[in-house]
Design a protein around this motif. Structure first.
Motif, PDB file in Angstrom:
ATOM      1  N   HIS A 141      -6.139  10.167   3.501  1.00 30.19           N
ATOM      2  CA  HIS A 141      -5.435   8.931   3.246  1.00 30.19           C
ATOM      3  C   HIS A 141      -4.399   8.653   4.346  1.00 30.19           C
ATOM      4  O   HIS A 141      -4.341   7.558   4.899  1.00 30.19           O
ATOM      5  CB  HIS A 141      -4.768   9.057   1.888  1.00 30.19           C
ATOM      6  CG  HIS A 141      -4.181   7.796   1.431  1.00 30.19           C
ATOM      7  ND1 HIS A 141      -4.605   7.148   0.320  1.00 30.19           N
ATOM      8  CD2 HIS A 141      -3.217   7.038   1.980  1.00 30.19           C
ATOM      9  CE1 HIS A 141      -3.918   6.046   0.195  1.00 30.19           C
ATOM     10  NE2 HIS A 141      -3.062   5.956   1.193  1.00 30.19           N
TER      11      HIS A 141
ATOM     12  N   ASP B  18       1.367   4.666  -2.266  1.00 26.59           N
ATOM     13  CA  ASP B  18       1.345   6.005  -1.669  1.00 26.59           C
ATOM     14  C   ASP B  18       2.493   6.842  -2.214  1.00 26.59           C
ATOM     15  O   ASP B  18       2.325   8.014  -2.542  1.00 26.59           O
ATOM     16  CB  ASP B  18       1.489   5.922  -0.148  1.00 26.59           C
ATOM     17  CG  ASP B  18       0.189   5.532   0.516  1.00 26.59           C
ATOM     18  OD1 ASP B  18      -0.775   5.265  -0.228  1.00 26.59           O
ATOM     19  OD2 ASP B  18       0.138   5.498   1.746  1.00 26.59           O
TER      20      ASP B  18
ATOM     21  N   HIS C 287       0.827  -1.198   0.000  1.00 30.19           N
ATOM     22  CA  HIS C 287       0.000   0.000   0.000  1.00 30.19           C
ATOM     23  C   HIS C 287       0.870   1.260   0.000  1.00 30.19           C
ATOM     24  O   HIS C 287       0.623   2.207  -0.739  1.00 30.19           O
ATOM     25  CB  HIS C 287      -0.903  -0.049   1.222  1.00 30.19           C
ATOM     26  CG  HIS C 287      -1.563   1.230   1.509  1.00 30.19           C
ATOM     27  ND1 HIS C 287      -2.715   1.599   0.873  1.00 30.19           N
ATOM     28  CD2 HIS C 287      -1.223   2.240   2.315  1.00 30.19           C
ATOM     29  CE1 HIS C 287      -3.054   2.792   1.303  1.00 30.19           C
ATOM     30  NE2 HIS C 287      -2.167   3.207   2.171  1.00 30.19           N
TER      31      HIS C 287
ATOM     32  N   ASP D 133      -4.154   5.628   6.968  1.00 34.36           N
ATOM     33  CA  ASP D 133      -2.978   4.765   7.129  1.00 34.36           C
ATOM     34  C   ASP D 133      -2.683   4.537   8.601  1.00 34.36           C
ATOM     35  O   ASP D 133      -2.294   3.441   9.010  1.00 34.36           O
ATOM     36  CB  ASP D 133      -1.757   5.411   6.464  1.00 34.36           C
ATOM     37  CG  ASP D 133      -1.840   5.323   4.953  1.00 34.36           C
ATOM     38  OD1 ASP D 133      -2.826   4.760   4.454  1.00 34.36           O
ATOM     39  OD2 ASP D 133      -0.926   5.820   4.287  1.00 34.36           O
TER      40      ASP D 133
END
Ligand SMILES: [Zn+2]
Ligand SMILES: [Zn+2]
Length: 296
Positions: free
Chosen positions: A149, A47, A43, A153
């Protein structure tokens, strides 16, 4: 000396912090054999890509219009956000499939390594979201996107932390793919949040919060406007809205028509935040079928 404005400096900080977290997660995943750490690393890799794209968009968005690109690069950020969302969705689906495999056949993981790595990560996640917080009134969807976002996280790190504690407590390694699946679901949600606003703009949707009926009323409330058709409102970028319409006027004088248009331009800017207006004036009912947009 080369200086950067606020958003760009924020993004560079975010890039550095995210790069550090990525390396940490990858090393941690290899040392602990944890799928949830690996999914987090995957992930974070996207990013890094999305922050890179946002930096690119911020740089290119300042370019002036050209003969070929008469709107300039206003939409480059929108395209970047959309591509981002698609990549995130693909990663989420891949991760969820591996979690299900791992759940059927759990593999041993080192919970203490998971724990240490995740605690450090959580701290760095929170630092990243703090760095990325946009000004309260900012309408830059990319900046709000990266902020939400980064905060998300931090939540997935919290989930992995919980999984590490549970593995330590219960000795059941299945908690690892459970956390990985949760991270996957979160990434899927984040991909939708990233892609949706940009998709609306790419679909030429009426801007969020703008009602076509109200715009129609603004036109018809003018005493000289008898009819409005072919009415469209769309966004070139989140900050720049455009409108085009045909209006039938009661007057036949061009000078009066000009006066009506000036008034309408003023009203549309003042009440609806629309600053890029194109109007076609018509004096009589003509054979011009409308687009069939329902009114309610
Ligand atoms: Zn992320
Ligand atoms: Zn017409």
């Amino acid at each position: 000396m080369h200086t950067h404005d606020g958003p760009t400096r924020q993004l560079i900080w975010a890039l550095l912090l995210t790069g550090a977290i990525f390396v940490l997660q990858l090393v941690g995943a290899l040392m602990s054999q944890s799928l949830s750490l690996l999914s987090n690393a995957g992930h974070l890799f996207t990013d890094l890509g999305s922050i890179g794209l946002a930096l690119y968009a911020a740089k290119v968005g300042q370019h002036r219009p050209t003969q070929e690109l008469s709107y300039g690069y206003s939409r480059s950020g929108i395209v970047a956000a959309f591509v981002n969302g698609l990549i995130l969705a693909a990663i989420a689906i891949a991760l969820m499939i591996s979690s299900i495999y791992r759940f059927i056949r759990p593999a041993p993981v080192n919970a203490s390594v998971m724990l240490v790595v995740t605690i450090i990560t959580l701290g760095l996640n929170l630092a990243t979201s703090w760095v990325l917080h946009p000004p309260q009134k900012s309408r830059d969807i990319n900046r709000w996107g990266v902020y939400w976002h980064a905060l998300g996280d931090a939540f997935s790190s919290l989930g992995i932390l919980l999984a590490a504690l549970l593995i330590d407590e219960t000795g059941w390694n299945g908690w690892d793919p459970v956390a990985a699946l949760a991270v996957g679901l979160f990434i899927l949600w984040a991909s939708w949040k990233t892609a949706r606003p940009s998709l609306r703009i790419l679909m030429e949707a009426t801007p969020e919060g703008t009602r076509l009926d109200e715009i129609r009323q603004t036109f018809l409330s003018h005493p000289d406007v008898n009819d409005v058709h072919h009415l469209h409102v769309w966004s070139i970028s989140p900050e720049l809205h455009a409108l085009s319409a045909h209006i039938r006027l009661g007057t036949t004088s061009i000078r009066d028509g000009q006066r009506v248009i000036e008034q309408l331009n003023h009203d549309l800017a003042a009440h609806h935040d629309i600053h890029h207006v194109t109007l076609q004036i018509e004096a009589e009912q003509h054979d011009d079928p409308d687009d069939g947009i329902p009114t309610n």
